[in-house]
Design a protein around this motif. Structure first.
Motif, short mmCIF file in Angstrom:
data_model
loop_
_atom_site.label_atom_id
_atom_site.label_comp_id
_atom_site.label_asym_id
_atom_site.label_seq_id
_atom_site.Cartn_x
_atom_site.Cartn_y
_atom_site.Cartn_z
N LEU A 37 0.79 -1.16 0.12
CA LEU A 37 0.04 -0.11 -0.19
C LEU A 37 1.01 1.11 0.02
O LEU A 37 0.82 1.77 -0.54
N LEU A 38 1.98 0.99 1.06
CA LEU A 38 2.66 3.11 0.84
C LEU A 38 3.11 2.76 -0.18
O LEU A 38 3.74 4.24 -0.87
N ARG A 39 3.54 1.25 -1.31
CA ARG A 39 4.93 1.77 -2.44
C ARG A 39 3.73 1.79 -3.69
O ARG A 39 3.91 3.03 -3.99
N ALA A 91 -7.35 -4.22 3.25
CA ALA A 91 -6.70 -2.19 3.68
C ALA A 91 -6.90 -1.11 4.32
O ALA A 91 -5.99 -0.91 5.12
N HIS A 92 -8.28 -0.92 4.68
CA HIS A 92 -8.41 -0.44 5.50
C HIS A 92 -7.32 -0.04 7.07
O HIS A 92 -7.63 0.50 7.16
N PRO A 93 -7.64 -1.21 8.16
CA PRO A 93 -6.41 -1.17 8.86
C PRO A 93 -5.49 -1.05 8.81
O PRO A 93 -5.44 -0.67 9.94
N TYR A 94 -4.64 -1.88 8.00
CA TYR A 94 -3.51 -1.08 7.86
C TYR A 94 -3.41 0.46 7.46
O TYR A 94 -2.30 1.13 8.24
N MET A 95 -4.28 1.50 6.40
CA MET A 95 -3.80 2.54 6.61
C MET A 95 -4.61 3.69 8.08
O MET A 95 -4.11 4.70 8.12
N VAL A 96 -5.35 3.07 8.75
CA VAL A 96 -5.68 3.24 10.08
C VAL A 96 -3.93 3.51 11.24
O VAL A 96 -3.85 4.87 11.71
N SER A 97 -3.64 2.05 11.02
CA SER A 97 -2.71 1.88 11.58
C SER A 97 -1.24 3.18 11.75
O SER A 97 -0.48 3.84 11.79
N PHE A 98 -0.71 3.03 9.60
CA PHE A 98 0.14 3.85 9.23
C PHE A 98 -0.34 5.31 9.45
O PHE A 98 0.63 6.11 9.60
N GLY A 99 -1.51 5.92 9.84
CA GLY A 99 -2.01 7.04 10.42
C GLY A 99 -1.91 7.34 11.29
O GLY A 99 -1.35 8.59 11.51
N LYS A 100 -1.62 6.31 12.44
CA LYS A 100 -1.46 6.78 13.94
C LYS A 100 -0.41 6.58 13.68
O LYS A 100 0.37 7.52 14.42
N LEU A 101 1.03 6.07 12.32
CA LEU A 101 2.44 6.57 12.83
C LEU A 101 3.08 7.81 12.06
O LEU A 101 4.47 8.42 12.25
N TYR A 159 -5.89 9.58 0.57
CA TYR A 159 -5.03 9.47 0.92
C TYR A 159 -3.68 9.19 0.40
O TYR A 159 -3.48 9.14 -0.60
N GLY A 160 -2.88 10.08 2.04
CA GLY A 160 -1.49 9.97 0.77
C GLY A 160 -0.19 10.16 1.45
O GLY A 160 -0.35 9.62 3.13
N LEU A 161 0.73 10.15 1.08
CA LEU A 161 2.48 10.33 2.41
C LEU A 161 1.61 10.89 2.98
O LEU A 161 1.45 12.51 3.13
N GLY A 162 2.16 10.93 4.40
CA GLY A 162 2.23 11.84 5.58
C GLY A 162 3.28 12.13 6.42
O GLY A 162 4.70 12.06 5.44
N PRO A 163 3.53 12.94 7.48
CA PRO A 163 4.51 13.64 7.22
C PRO A 163 5.91 12.94 7.81
O PRO A 163 6.95 12.72 8.10
N PHE A 164 5.88 11.50 8.40
CA PHE A 164 6.97 10.57 8.39
C PHE A 164 7.52 10.16 7.97
O PHE A 164 8.79 9.81 7.93
N ALA A 165 6.97 10.01 6.41
CA ALA A 165 6.84 9.28 4.95
C ALA A 165 8.65 9.94 4.71
O ALA A 165 9.07 9.49 4.49
N LEU A 166 7.81 11.49 4.77
CA LEU A 166 8.87 12.59 4.64
C LEU A 166 9.81 12.91 5.11
O LEU A 166 11.13 12.79 4.74
#
Length: 264
Positions: A17-19, A44-54, A66-73
């Motif tokens: 999903l991140l890729r 996919a939804h539960p993964y996105m929830v967890s990725f959002g928390k991170l 959905y887009g990449l978040g600040p921690f990904a940057l």
């Protein structure tokens, strides 16, 4: 030899999903994101929830996309800051020299022009006046022509002017490329993503040189393979050119460059 190591399958699934988000040009709705990753939206939804928390992803409050978040940057920037193009390229360059059976050299842009910073000798070393620190002609060597093709025009003009005052630069005295022919030659190099020199500036020596780009699409270094004309095939689509092109593309990818990205 050690066998394959055991991983965590759920992390690998989430990584897909991140890729997708890395490759996407814009934020995506959950359904399309999941579809591109090859899974149902409900999975996919539960993964996105967890990725959002991170902080790895973020969701637009208006569109829900959905887009990449600040921690990904932050991860990406930290990785880029630690990258040394030459150190990162070294294993690929040594492998290329061993595979093609010819010498491979690496050049970066130095204060005097394209400068050799590493040489990987083949099992059949050639006797050429090239060593670490050698500055290559910007117009009359395969290595230099890669820089001439992919550096800004103002930078190239300055290097050409400097070269004309420095007879010590390798290949500078050949006069092989008339000024009226330089633009078509550089256009061909940009199209082929490769430069070549057949029997010049060193008689009896052929060379092919390919550019390596960084995450911005800027030229990071040039990889040059060279060898005796009798055994070095300089064909644009020959096996030597293909091996060199694959090596350069692999190093570019490790530096964050993506195929199709604009060259700066």
């Amino acid at each position: 030899m050690a066998g394959p190591q055991r991983g965590i399958q759920s992390i690998e699934v989430g990584g897909a999903l991140l890729r997708v988000l890395v490759d996407a040009d814009a934020p995506l709705p959950l359904r399309e994101l999941a579809q591109r990753a090859g899974m149902p939206a409900a999975k996919a939804h539960p993964y996105m929830v967890s990725f959002g928390k991170l902080g790895l992803v973020e969701q637009d409050p208006v569109t829900g996309h959905y887009g990449l978040g600040p921690f990904a940057l932050q991860l990406g920037l930290a990785s880029l800051e630690r990258l040394s193009p030459l150190r990162l390229a070294a294993p690929s360059l040594a492998a290329l020299a061993a595979t093609i059976g010819h010498t491979v050299a690496v050049a970066v842009l130095g204060s005097h022009g394209p400068t050799i910073v590493a040489i990987h000798e083949s099992s059949r070393p050639i006797h050429v006046n090239m060593r670490v620190g050698t500055v290559m002609s910007i117009r009359n060597t395969a290595t230099g022509c890669v820089f001439a093709a992919f550096l800004p025009a103002a930078v190239v003009a300055g290097l050409v002017a400097r070269e004309s005052r420095d007879p010590a630069i390798t290949g500078q005295d050949t006069g092989r490329v008339p000024r009226t022919d330089i633009d078509p030659m550089l256009a061909e190099i940009r199209t082929r993503r490769m430069a070549r020199a057949v029997g010049y500036p060193l008689p009896g020596i052929n060379a092919l040189s390919a550019p390596v780009f960084d995450h911005r699409g800027a030229l990071a270094l040039a990889i040059t393979a060279l060898g005796p004309a009798g055994s070095f095939d300089p064909a644009w689509d020959g096996p030597l050119a293909e091996a060199l092109r694959e090596c350069a593309d692999r190093v570019s990818a490790r530096l964050g460059y993506r195929v199709g990205q604009a060259i700066s």
